[in-house]
Motif scaffolding. Structure first.
Motif, short mmCIF file in Angstrom:
data_model
loop_
_atom_site.label_atom_id
_atom_site.label_comp_id
_atom_site.label_asym_id
_atom_site.label_seq_id
_atom_site.Cartn_x
_atom_site.Cartn_y
_atom_site.Cartn_z
N GLY A 111 -66.59 -23.89 26.66
CA GLY A 111 -66.11 -24.71 27.75
C GLY A 111 -65.79 -26.14 27.36
N TRP A 112 -65.54 -26.39 26.08
CA TRP A 112 -65.20 -27.75 25.67
C TRP A 112 -64.00 -27.75 24.73
CZ3 TRP A 112 -70.64 -26.82 24.14
CH2 TRP A 112 -70.77 -26.32 22.86
N MET A 113 -63.53 -28.95 24.44
CA MET A 113 -62.35 -29.13 23.60
C MET A 113 -62.65 -28.67 22.18
SD MET A 113 -59.21 -30.07 23.43
CE MET A 113 -58.71 -31.16 24.75
N SER A 114 -61.70 -27.96 21.60
CA SER A 114 -61.78 -27.55 20.20
C SER A 114 -60.53 -28.06 19.49
CB SER A 114 -61.85 -26.02 20.10
OG SER A 114 -60.62 -25.46 20.56
N THR A 115 -60.49 -27.92 18.18
CA THR A 115 -59.32 -28.34 17.43
C THR A 115 -58.09 -27.56 17.87
OG1 THR A 115 -60.72 -28.96 15.56
CG2 THR A 115 -58.39 -28.67 15.10
N ASP A 116 -58.25 -26.24 18.08
CA ASP A 116 -57.11 -25.42 18.52
C ASP A 116 -56.62 -25.85 19.90
OD1 ASP A 116 -57.05 -23.92 16.20
OD2 ASP A 116 -58.30 -22.31 17.02
N LEU A 117 -57.55 -26.16 20.81
CA LEU A 117 -57.14 -26.61 22.13
C LEU A 117 -56.50 -27.99 22.06
CD1 LEU A 117 -60.02 -25.31 24.42
CD2 LEU A 117 -57.67 -24.49 24.30
N MET A 118 -56.95 -28.82 21.14
CA MET A 118 -56.33 -30.14 20.98
C MET A 118 -54.89 -29.99 20.51
SD MET A 118 -56.67 -33.28 21.41
CE MET A 118 -55.63 -34.67 21.02
N LYS A 119 -54.64 -29.07 19.58
CA LYS A 119 -53.27 -28.79 19.15
C LYS A 119 -52.44 -28.33 20.35
CE LYS A 119 -54.62 -27.29 14.54
NZ LYS A 119 -54.75 -26.12 13.66
N ASP A 120 -53.01 -27.47 21.17
CA ASP A 120 -52.32 -26.99 22.37
C ASP A 120 -52.02 -28.15 23.32
OD1 ASP A 120 -51.36 -24.72 24.04
OD2 ASP A 120 -53.02 -25.33 25.36
N TRP A 121 -53.01 -29.03 23.52
CA TRP A 121 -52.81 -30.18 24.40
C TRP A 121 -51.67 -31.06 23.89
CZ3 TRP A 121 -52.88 -35.47 23.87
CH2 TRP A 121 -52.82 -36.19 25.06
N LEU A 122 -51.65 -31.30 22.59
CA LEU A 122 -50.58 -32.11 22.00
C LEU A 122 -49.20 -31.50 22.28
CD1 LEU A 122 -52.26 -33.04 18.61
CD2 LEU A 122 -51.57 -34.67 20.39
N ASN A 123 -49.10 -30.18 22.14
CA ASN A 123 -47.81 -29.51 22.35
C ASN A 123 -47.44 -29.38 23.83
OD1 ASN A 123 -46.98 -29.00 19.65
ND2 ASN A 123 -48.57 -27.45 19.52
N ILE A 124 -48.40 -29.06 24.67
CA ILE A 124 -48.13 -28.78 26.08
C ILE A 124 -48.07 -30.05 26.93
CG2 ILE A 124 -49.04 -27.59 28.14
CD1 ILE A 124 -47.92 -25.72 25.99
N VAL A 125 -48.92 -31.02 26.64
CA VAL A 125 -48.99 -32.22 27.48
C VAL A 125 -48.31 -33.41 26.79
CG1 VAL A 125 -50.52 -33.83 28.69
CG2 VAL A 125 -51.10 -31.40 28.62
N TRP A 126 -48.80 -33.78 25.61
CA TRP A 126 -48.30 -34.99 24.95
C TRP A 126 -46.81 -34.86 24.59
CZ3 TRP A 126 -49.12 -39.85 24.79
CH2 TRP A 126 -48.62 -40.65 23.77
N ASN A 127 -46.40 -33.74 24.07
CA ASN A 127 -45.01 -33.57 23.64
C ASN A 127 -44.05 -33.25 24.79
OD1 ASN A 127 -44.82 -34.32 21.03
ND2 ASN A 127 -44.87 -32.27 20.18
N ARG A 128 -44.55 -33.09 25.99
CA ARG A 128 -43.68 -32.80 27.14
C ARG A 128 -43.76 -33.87 28.21
NH1 ARG A 128 -44.59 -26.29 27.83
NH2 ARG A 128 -43.91 -25.75 25.74
N ARG A 129 -44.27 -35.03 27.86
CA ARG A 129 -44.39 -36.10 28.85
C ARG A 129 -43.02 -36.71 29.12
NH1 ARG A 129 -45.22 -37.69 24.11
NH2 ARG A 129 -44.54 -39.71 23.36
N PRO A 130 -42.90 -37.45 30.22
CA PRO A 130 -41.61 -38.07 30.54
C PRO A 130 -41.16 -39.03 29.43
CG PRO A 130 -43.12 -38.22 32.40
CD PRO A 130 -43.90 -37.69 31.24
N GLY A 131 -39.89 -38.95 29.06
CA GLY A 131 -39.32 -39.86 28.08
C GLY A 131 -39.62 -39.54 26.64
N VAL A 132 -40.20 -38.39 26.36
CA VAL A 132 -40.60 -38.07 24.98
C VAL A 132 -39.39 -37.99 24.05
CG1 VAL A 132 -40.60 -35.54 25.16
CG2 VAL A 132 -42.17 -36.66 23.59
N LEU A 133 -38.24 -37.61 24.56
CA LEU A 133 -37.05 -37.50 23.72
C LEU A 133 -36.29 -38.80 23.58
CD1 LEU A 133 -35.75 -34.06 25.04
CD2 LEU A 133 -37.12 -34.51 23.00
#
Length: 172
Positions: A111-133
């Protein structure tokens, strides 16, 4: 509140580092983010109890879920935009129920953050935020979770054209 001098020195040094990054690379506020994870308990019994002095036992009403919690990764951009909450459930498989829109839900045994979930967060949230392109330069401020600080994770973050600023221990 009086803070220890070493805390103040670390805080000022970190603040100067982030300001230096911002000035040196001219980041747009929309490309500067701060993210951290937090445990959220389902049942938080109160620490304040009103009872007569001398009572030998006190009954505390709870839902019976004191130890049940989830982890939520929250992030905000320097321009005030809040990124979608990233919720980590303590379970092996995803719920079959309809989940609320606007949040991202994942499962993990502990039930906590792992390295794999952090990679997922980077791809799903950080890389899809407004203005990323719009802009190549980005800065992400994170806590000291060891999963963020592995060489592999630093490489992934670097490949996303993101400068990493790590909040010193005890300051998040």
């Amino acid at each position: 509140q009086h803070l220890p001098s070493n805390f103040t020195k670390k805080f000022i040094a970190f603040q100067q580092y982030v300001i230096g990054l911002h000035k040196g690379h001219d980041y747009l506020l929309s490309q500067m983010g701060n993210a951290d994870e937090a445990p959220v308990s389902f049942d938080e019994p109160s620490n304040n109890i009103i009872e007569e002095i001398g009572t030998k036992s006190v009954i505390i009403k709870t839902l019976g879920n004191e130890k049940m919690c989830i982890t939520v990764m929250l992030a905000v951009l320097a321009d005030g935009i809040k990124l979608p909450p990233y919720v980590i459930l303590k379970r092996k498989t995803m719920l079959k129920d309809q989940l609320p829109t606007g949040i991202i839900v994942r499962c993990q045994n502990q039930g906590w953050m792992s390295t794999d979930l952090m990679k997922d967060w980077l791809n799903i949230v950080w890389n899809r935020r407004p203005g990323v392109l719009v802009c190549e330069r980005r800065m992400l401020v994170l806590g000291t979770f060891k999963g963020y600080l592995t060489p592999a994770m630093k490489n992934i973050i670097g490949e996303m054209n993101t400068a990493l600023a790590v909040i010193p221990g005890g300051m998040s």
